[in-house]
Design an enzyme around this catalytic site. Structure first.
Site, PDB file in Angstrom:
ATOM      1  N   PRO A   1      41.773  39.757  39.462  1.00  0.00           N
ATOM      2  CA  PRO A   1      42.810  40.694  38.988  1.00  0.00           C
ATOM      3  C   PRO A   1      42.323  42.096  38.620  1.00  0.00           C
ATOM      4  CG  PRO A   1      42.220  39.199  37.237  1.00  0.00           C
ATOM      5  CD  PRO A   1      41.434  38.759  38.447  1.00  0.00           C
ATOM      6  N   CYS A   2      41.873  42.839  39.615  1.00  0.00           N
ATOM      7  CA  CYS A   2      41.431  44.215  39.366  1.00  0.00           C
ATOM      8  C   CYS A   2      42.595  45.107  38.924  1.00  0.00           C
ATOM      9  CB  CYS A   2      40.733  44.787  40.590  1.00  0.00           C
ATOM     10  SG  CYS A   2      41.680  44.720  42.107  1.00  0.00           S
ATOM     11  N   HIS A   3      43.827  44.675  39.186  1.00  0.00           N
ATOM     12  CA  HIS A   3      44.994  45.460  38.759  1.00  0.00           C
ATOM     13  C   HIS A   3      45.130  45.475  37.239  1.00  0.00           C
ATOM     14  CE1 HIS A   3      46.457  41.287  39.158  1.00  0.00           C
ATOM     15  NE2 HIS A   3      47.308  41.597  38.183  1.00  0.00           N
TER      16      HIS A   3
END
Length: 158
Positions: A121-123
């Site tokens: 989950p780089c977001h």
């Protein structure tokens, strides 16, 4: 490697992997991608879990991951997996968790090179002031993902 293209609320996702695990989940332009009619056996679980995520039924992924990158990039991507659903972290917090606040730019660069969108989950990484900073899939998708997770959390409280 096997590949499948699926439709999501944010457009087309290309999912690439094999029995060793997923190597990429990438946003694609609809004009250049055709939705797959058949899902390879090796990718069925990934497709199912992503569909559940988009339907608000899944908050954690349980998939084998096999991204290609440097040792440092893999350390950053593993740290991203520790950011809980519906929460955010800053690049500075990431650098501190990696043990050195001076690696903030390198951590941000590794974050931007994450090949497995959504699942890693780089977001969930934002600026120190809470602002939406760059996202390889586009800021409109980052905003959508964060709002989706926030609304899914609110629904689960009732």
């Amino acid at each position: 490697m096997k590949t499948v293209f699926i439709q999501t609320p944010m457009g087309v996702l290309e999912i690439i992997g094999n029995l060793e695990g997923l190597s990429a989940v990438l946003f694609k332009d609809a004009e250049t991608s055709t939705i797959s009619e058949k899902v390879p056996e090796e990718l069925k679980d990934a497709v199912l879990q992503l569909q559940e995520y988009f339907e608000g039924e899944r908050k954690e992924f349980n998939l084998k991951l096999s991204p290609e990158g440097t040792d440092f990039q893999k350390r950053v991507w593993n740290e991203l997996l520790n950011i809980p659903f519906g929460k955010t972290s800053s690049y500075l917090q990431m650098a501190n968790k990696l043990g050195d606040p001076k690696v903030i730019r390198a951590a941000a660069s590794a974050n931007g090179k994450n090949p497995i969108s959504i699942i890693i989950p780089c977001h969930r990484v934002v600026g120190s002031d809470g602002s939406l900073t760059g996202y390889a899939g586009g800021l409109h998708r980052k905003k959508w993902l964060l709002e989706h997770e926030s609304s899914s959390l609110q629904q689960s409280l009732f």
